[in-house]
Design a protein around this motif. Structure first.
Motif, PDB file in Angstrom:
ATOM      1  N   HIS A   1       0.837  -1.204   0.000  1.00 24.16           N
ATOM      2  CA  HIS A   1       0.000   0.000   0.000  1.00 24.16           C
ATOM      3  C   HIS A   1       0.871   1.253   0.000  1.00 24.16           C
ATOM      4  O   HIS A   1       2.010   1.250   0.458  1.00 24.16           O
ATOM      5  CB  HIS A   1      -0.966   0.008   1.193  1.00 24.16           C
ATOM      6  N   PHE A   2       0.332   2.301  -0.570  1.00 22.80           N
ATOM      7  CA  PHE A   2       0.965   3.618  -0.543  1.00 22.80           C
ATOM      8  C   PHE A   2       0.020   4.541   0.199  1.00 22.80           C
ATOM      9  O   PHE A   2      -1.085   4.785  -0.274  1.00 22.80           O
ATOM     10  CB  PHE A   2       1.169   4.166  -1.952  1.00 22.80           C
ATOM     11  N   ASP A   3       0.467   5.039   1.350  1.00 23.57           N
ATOM     12  CA  ASP A   3      -0.417   5.863   2.169  1.00 23.57           C
ATOM     13  C   ASP A   3      -1.794   5.209   2.256  1.00 23.57           C
ATOM     14  O   ASP A   3      -1.919   4.126   2.798  1.00 23.57           O
ATOM     15  CB  ASP A   3      -0.501   7.297   1.619  1.00 23.57           C
ATOM     16  N   GLY A   4      -2.809   5.835   1.666  1.00 18.61           N
ATOM     17  CA  GLY A   4      -4.142   5.255   1.760  1.00 18.61           C
ATOM     18  C   GLY A   4      -4.448   4.208   0.697  1.00 18.61           C
ATOM     19  O   GLY A   4      -5.361   3.412   0.847  1.00 18.61           O
ATOM     20  N   VAL A   5      -3.671   4.185  -0.384  1.00 19.37           N
ATOM     21  CA  VAL A   5      -4.014   3.329  -1.527  1.00 19.37           C
ATOM     22  C   VAL A   5      -3.506   1.902  -1.342  1.00 19.37           C
ATOM     23  O   VAL A   5      -2.324   1.678  -1.106  1.00 19.37           O
ATOM     24  CB  VAL A   5      -3.394   3.905  -2.824  1.00 19.37           C
ATOM     25  N   GLN A   6      -4.390   0.927  -1.427  1.00 15.98           N
ATOM     26  CA  GLN A   6      -3.978  -0.475  -1.411  1.00 15.98           C
ATOM     27  C   GLN A   6      -3.689  -0.872  -2.858  1.00 15.98           C
ATOM     28  O   GLN A   6      -4.577  -1.261  -3.608  1.00 15.98           O
ATOM     29  CB  GLN A   6      -5.085  -1.341  -0.794  1.00 15.98           C
ATOM     30  N   ALA A   7      -2.424  -0.749  -3.264  1.00 17.80           N
ATOM     31  CA  ALA A   7      -2.070  -0.937  -4.675  1.00 17.80           C
ATOM     32  C   ALA A   7      -2.115  -2.404  -5.076  1.00 17.80           C
ATOM     33  O   ALA A   7      -2.533  -2.752  -6.180  1.00 17.80           O
ATOM     34  CB  ALA A   7      -0.688  -0.351  -4.961  1.00 17.80           C
ATOM     35  N   VAL A   8      -1.638  -3.279  -4.179  1.00 17.07           N
ATOM     36  CA  VAL A   8      -1.759  -4.716  -4.400  1.00 17.07           C
ATOM     37  C   VAL A   8      -2.375  -5.289  -3.136  1.00 17.07           C
ATOM     38  O   VAL A   8      -1.887  -5.050  -2.037  1.00 17.07           O
ATOM     39  CB  VAL A   8      -0.391  -5.372  -4.690  1.00 17.07           C
TER      40      VAL A   8
ATOM     41  N   GLY B   1      -6.051  -4.972 -16.684  1.00 14.46           N
ATOM     42  CA  GLY B   1      -6.790  -4.284 -15.636  1.00 14.46           C
ATOM     43  C   GLY B   1      -6.756  -2.799 -15.921  1.00 14.46           C
ATOM     44  O   GLY B   1      -5.848  -2.332 -16.610  1.00 14.46           O
ATOM     45  N   PRO B   2      -7.742  -2.066 -15.395  1.00 11.72           N
ATOM     46  CA  PRO B   2      -7.784  -0.624 -15.658  1.00 11.72           C
ATOM     47  C   PRO B   2      -6.527   0.065 -15.115  1.00 11.72           C
ATOM     48  O   PRO B   2      -5.798  -0.515 -14.309  1.00 11.72           O
ATOM     49  CB  PRO B   2      -9.021  -0.149 -14.875  1.00 11.72           C
ATOM     50  N   ASN B   3      -6.285   1.293 -15.541  1.00 10.15           N
ATOM     51  CA  ASN B   3      -5.165   2.053 -15.007  1.00 10.15           C
ATOM     52  C   ASN B   3      -5.290   2.174 -13.497  1.00 10.15           C
ATOM     53  O   ASN B   3      -6.372   2.382 -12.979  1.00 10.15           O
ATOM     54  CB  ASN B   3      -5.134   3.455 -15.618  1.00 10.15           C
ATOM     55  N   GLY B   4      -4.185   2.014 -12.808  1.00 11.00           N
ATOM     56  CA  GLY B   4      -4.198   2.144 -11.363  1.00 11.00           C
ATOM     57  C   GLY B   4      -4.643   0.888 -10.648  1.00 11.00           C
ATOM     58  O   GLY B   4      -4.858   0.891  -9.444  1.00 11.00           O
ATOM     59  N   SER B   5      -4.774  -0.235 -11.378  1.00 13.10           N
ATOM     60  CA  SER B   5      -5.249  -1.452 -10.732  1.00 13.10           C
ATOM     61  C   SER B   5      -4.121  -2.236 -10.050  1.00 13.10           C
ATOM     62  O   SER B   5      -4.379  -3.259  -9.423  1.00 13.10           O
ATOM     63  CB  SER B   5      -5.988  -2.332 -11.746  1.00 13.10           C
ATOM     64  N   GLY B   6      -2.873  -1.755 -10.190  1.00 10.64           N
ATOM     65  CA  GLY B   6      -1.786  -2.392  -9.445  1.00 10.64           C
ATOM     66  C   GLY B   6      -0.880  -3.302 -10.264  1.00 10.64           C
ATOM     67  O   GLY B   6      -0.037  -3.999  -9.703  1.00 10.64           O
ATOM     68  N   LYS B   7      -1.003  -3.275 -11.573  1.00 11.80           N
ATOM     69  CA  LYS B   7      -0.198  -4.159 -12.425  1.00 11.80           C
ATOM     70  C   LYS B   7       1.293  -3.846 -12.301  1.00 11.80           C
ATOM     71  O   LYS B   7       2.123  -4.736 -12.073  1.00 11.80           O
ATOM     72  CB  LYS B   7      -0.642  -4.015 -13.897  1.00 11.80           C
ATOM     73  N   THR B   8       1.618  -2.553 -12.468  1.00 19.23           N
ATOM     74  CA  THR B   8       3.026  -2.163 -12.377  1.00 19.23           C
ATOM     75  C   THR B   8       3.571  -2.420 -10.978  1.00 19.23           C
ATOM     76  O   THR B   8       4.699  -2.899 -10.815  1.00 19.23           O
ATOM     77  CB  THR B   8       3.180  -0.677 -12.758  1.00 19.23           C
ATOM     78  N   THR B   9       2.754  -2.131  -9.972  1.00 23.88           N
ATOM     79  CA  THR B   9       3.201  -2.373  -8.596  1.00 23.88           C
ATOM     80  C   THR B   9       3.541  -3.848  -8.403  1.00 23.88           C
ATOM     81  O   THR B   9       4.543  -4.178  -7.762  1.00 23.88           O
ATOM     82  CB  THR B   9       2.117  -1.930  -7.601  1.00 23.88           C
ATOM     83  N   LEU B  10       2.718  -4.724  -8.981  1.00 22.36           N
ATOM     84  CA  LEU B  10       2.994  -6.160  -8.872  1.00 22.36           C
ATOM     85  C   LEU B  10       4.378  -6.475  -9.447  1.00 22.36           C
ATOM     86  O   LEU B  10       5.183  -7.187  -8.824  1.00 22.36           O
ATOM     87  CB  LEU B  10       1.906  -6.958  -9.603  1.00 22.36           C
TER      88      LEU B  10
ATOM     89  N   PHE C   1      10.556  -1.549 -17.858  1.00 23.00           N
ATOM     90  CA  PHE C   1       9.797  -0.563 -17.088  1.00 23.00           C
ATOM     91  C   PHE C   1       8.747   0.088 -17.993  1.00 23.00           C
ATOM     92  O   PHE C   1       9.018   0.336 -19.171  1.00 23.00           O
ATOM     93  CB  PHE C   1      10.733   0.513 -16.528  1.00 23.00           C
ATOM     94  N   GLN C   2       7.601   0.380 -17.405  1.00 31.59           N
ATOM     95  CA  GLN C   2       6.552   1.036 -18.185  1.00 31.59           C
ATOM     96  C   GLN C   2       7.076   2.358 -18.758  1.00 31.59           C
ATOM     97  O   GLN C   2       6.822   2.699 -19.904  1.00 31.59           O
ATOM     98  CB  GLN C   2       5.336   1.298 -17.283  1.00 31.59           C
ATOM     99  N   ASP C   3       7.845   3.079 -17.935  1.00 31.48           N
ATOM    100  CA  ASP C   3       8.423   4.355 -18.391  1.00 31.48           C
ATOM    101  C   ASP C   3       9.882   4.145 -18.785  1.00 31.48           C
ATOM    102  O   ASP C   3      10.773   4.786 -18.253  1.00 31.48           O
ATOM    103  CB  ASP C   3       8.332   5.394 -17.276  1.00 31.48           C
TER     104      ASP C   3
HETATM  105  N1  LIG Z   1       5.499   4.823  -5.986  1.00 34.11           N
HETATM  106  C1  LIG Z   1       4.196   5.081  -5.730  1.00 34.11           C
HETATM  107  N2  LIG Z   1       3.849   5.965  -4.770  1.00 34.11           N
HETATM  108  C2  LIG Z   1       2.563   6.207  -4.469  1.00 34.11           C
HETATM  109  N3  LIG Z   1       1.528   5.608  -5.074  1.00 34.11           N
HETATM  110  C3  LIG Z   1       1.794   4.726  -6.042  1.00 34.11           C
HETATM  111  C4  LIG Z   1       3.151   4.411  -6.415  1.00 34.11           C
HETATM  112  N4  LIG Z   1       3.113   3.481  -7.411  1.00 34.11           N
HETATM  113  C5  LIG Z   1       1.800   3.236  -7.633  1.00 34.11           C
HETATM  114  N5  LIG Z   1       1.019   3.968  -6.832  1.00 34.11           N
HETATM  115  C6  LIG Z   1      -0.452   3.907  -6.772  1.00 34.11           C
HETATM  116  O1  LIG Z   1      -0.805   2.547  -6.704  1.00 34.11           O
HETATM  117  C7  LIG Z   1      -1.923   2.280  -7.526  1.00 34.11           C
HETATM  118  C8  LIG Z   1      -1.566   1.237  -8.544  1.00 34.11           C
HETATM  119  O2  LIG Z   1      -0.671   1.796  -9.495  1.00 34.11           O
HETATM  120  P1  LIG Z   1       0.026   0.956 -10.638  1.00 34.11           P
HETATM  121  O3  LIG Z   1       0.578  -0.281 -10.065  1.00 34.11           O
HETATM  122  O4  LIG Z   1       0.951   1.850 -11.349  1.00 34.11           O
HETATM  123  O5  LIG Z   1      -1.211   0.599 -11.575  1.00 34.11           O
HETATM  124  P2  LIG Z   1      -1.235   0.101 -13.089  1.00 34.11           P
HETATM  125  O6  LIG Z   1       0.125  -0.265 -13.505  1.00 34.11           O
HETATM  126  O7  LIG Z   1      -2.176  -1.041 -13.069  1.00 34.11           O
HETATM  127  O8  LIG Z   1      -1.783   1.241 -13.904  1.00 34.11           O
HETATM  128  C9  LIG Z   1      -2.330   3.617  -8.133  1.00 34.11           C
HETATM  129  O9  LIG Z   1      -3.363   4.166  -7.344  1.00 34.11           O
HETATM  130  C10 LIG Z   1      -1.092   4.443  -8.034  1.00 34.11           C
HETATM  131  O10 LIG Z   1      -1.407   5.801  -7.908  1.00 34.11           O
END
Ligand SMILES: Nc1ncnc2c1ncn2[C@@H]1O[C@H](COP(=O)(O)OP(=O)(O)O)[C@@H](O)[C@H]1O
Ligand SMILES: [Mg+2]
Lengths: 244, 288
Positions: free
Chosen positions: A12-19, A36-45, A85-87
């Protein structure tokens, strides 16, 4: 055989449960899609699987035996994992060729550090750069490449690493059709060689064509999994994509 | 003996000394992105090692020089292993690392002062009367000639190492993007350790050479560090070629600056150069 597994993975990031409590298993030799939609946690995974981010809770299991609560990023290559990396991230101030050569190091032996590159290193570098059509650009600085060429170079770098598991984060995004073809050929060839691929992608046509198995994520959770045709026909998946 | 040729020679000698400090400082900055202030004290460690082993114990001079460089290298390496690496692991900010390095600097400098007193010392006693050479109408001592030759040798050697070895490419990669370097399997902690060792050995040599030329005192590291830092910033921080350029520019500006005024102004002139660059070209001569 399951080559890569996550067990109740959390980030999680602060309030967001990313995975969120994510348990998935990837079969060896398959191409596993993640949508999954944008922000669904794919990159975080992928960041968790590659040690780029620290895991909050849960574990990653490689080859059914090595279990990690946390992976050190420089160790992932020893476990046969590589990623993009995505970017797109390259060594900007180095040439295209050096971007490849630098990963072809014998990483453990002190003396090898002070060695020059040998013929076989150059051969390998040429092979992977030819594959993505960048051999002619070998002496250009990475920073001067076009967006598409940058993506191709990053993929070439993963090929140079001779990994077992390839994590590709939207490798097709923003590419012209001829480059899409290069990348999908690379992916197919990796599969032929028995490698395992995790592919994050938004283009459903490519997903259907390439993937053996599909995971759908939504708000950090696993929404659905299975064969692509079946999963993509599910009502909740369509809803997640078209918006509720 | 003409005044201009002499000023040019003095500038080149100063530039050579500053380069040796700047190279290591820049190399370490490039790999770690923090200002390693403790780098300065490596020069004092080098100088005092030669003082102790050659002058106090009467050992062979070359042996003492080698020990001095090795000791500086090992202490630089040790600081990384014991202080900086654990801090990096905890994701400490560059400011925290800077303060830690200032602490290490102060502590090591104090230890040197306790062991050897704060007095100014010479170490050139046992090389006997100096030969003096005339070049292009200027005068250069044997020590200064050795300074020049060592600096050129070190710079050339390092340039070759960086350009042609795997190690050099790994350093470049780490300077460029440390996280990606790890992902592609470069053992960044190990490489950074070697960078500290090499940079500190070179700083140790700089201290030894200054010691032969003018003498040593425990605080010698600070003024050398400041010059090395100014050279690095003026040249383009993190780029060792920039550091060398900056070092020679600084040497020239300083020595020509005091042509008509007292030598006391040297440091003020050096900082003046720094300020000019910070205002008009903050990323230095080589700015990529
Ligand atoms: N380094 C980070 N710091 C804070 N929030 C993050 C960070 N990386 C991702 N998030 C948040 O985690 C959630 C999932 O993001 P991400 O994994 O990039 O999604 P996706 O790749 O599916 O679009 C989003 O709400 C994003 O804003
Ligand atoms: Mg993403």
């Amino acid at each position: 055989m399951t080559i890569l597994e996550t067990k109740k993975l959390e980030k999680h990031f602060d309030g967001v449960q990313a995975v969120d409590n994510l348990s998935i298993g990837i079969e060896k030799g398959e191409i596993a899609g993640i949508v999954g939609p944008n922000g669904s946690g794919k990159t975080t995974l992928i960041n968790l699987l590659s040690g780029t981010l620290e895991i909050d809770a849960g574990a990653v299991i490689i080859n059914g035996v090595q279990k990690f609560e946390n992976i050190n990023p420089w160790q992932i290559s020893f476990y046969g994992i590589t990623r993009t990396f995505q970017d797109v991230r390259l060594f900007e101030q180095m040439t295209v060729l050096d971007n490849i050569l630098v990963v072809l190091t014998e990483r453990n032996v002190f003396s090898s550090l002070f060695e020059k590159h040998k013929e076989y290193h150059l051969k390998k570098a040429e092979e992977v750069l030819q594959k993505v059509g960048l051999w002619k650009k070998k002496n250009q600085l990475a920073i001067n490449l076009s967006y598409g060429q940058r993506k191709l170079l990053e993929i070439a770098r993963t090929l140079a690493m001779d990994a077992e598991i390839y994590l590709f984060d939207e490798p097709f995004a923003g590419l012209f059709p001829e480059m899409v073809k290069i990348v999908s050929d690379v992916v197919k060839e990796l599969k032929r060689e028995g490698k395992t691929i995790i592919l994050i992608e938004h283009n459903m046509e490519l997903i259907r064509k390439l993937c053996d198995y599909l995971f759908v994520m939504d708000e950090g959770k696993l929404l659905a999994e299975g064969k692509p045709e079946k999963v993509l026909a599910k009502k909740e998946v369509i809803e997640a994509y078209l918006g509720k | 003996m003409g005044i201009i040729p002499q000023l040019i020679l003095n500038s080149i000698i100063a530039g050579a000394i500053y380069s040796l400090v700047a190279i290591g400082f820049s190399l370490i900055y490039g790999a770690t992105k923090f200002f390693n202030l403790a780098h300065g004290v490596m020069a004092a460690i080098g100088g005092y090692s030669v003082f102790y082993f050659a002058k106090t114990l009467g050992w062979d001079l070359w042996l003492a020089v080698s020990i001095g460089m090795l000791l500086a290298g090992l202490i630089g390496y040790g600081l990384d292993k014991i202080i900086y690496k654990p801090l990096r692991k905890r994701k400490a900010s560059n400011m925290v690392l800077l303060v830690a390095s200032l602490g290490a600097f102060t502590a090591l400098q104090a230890i040197i002062a306790i062991l050897f007193t704060s007095q100014f010392q010479t170490i050139s006693g046992n090389i006997g009367a100096q030969n003096i050479y005339e070049i292009f109408g200027g005068v250069i001592t044997q020590t200064q000639l050795i300074i020049l030759i060592s600096a050129i040798t070190i710079m050339a050697g390092l340039a070759l190492l960086l350009k042609y070895t795997m190690f050099g490419k790994a350093i470049k990669a780490i300077s460029d993007d440390e996280e990606v370097s790890k992902i592609v399997g470069i053992n960044t902690d190990k490489i950074i350790g070697y960078v500290f060792f090499i940079g500190s050995v070179i700083a140790g040599l700089a201290g030894i050479l200054v010691g032969f030329d003018t003498g040593i005192k425990p605080t010698m590291g600070l003024s050398l560090l400041l010059k090395g830092v100014i050279a690095s910033i003026v040249g383009g921080i993190g780029n060792i070629y920039g550091g060398v350029l900056g070092a020679f520019l600084l040497g020239f500006v300083e020595n020509f600056g005091i042509w008509k005024i007292s030598g006391e102004w040297k440091d003020a002139i050096a900082f003046g150069l720094l300020i000019v660059f910070l205002i008009f070209r903050p990323r230095g001569i080589i700015n990529n």
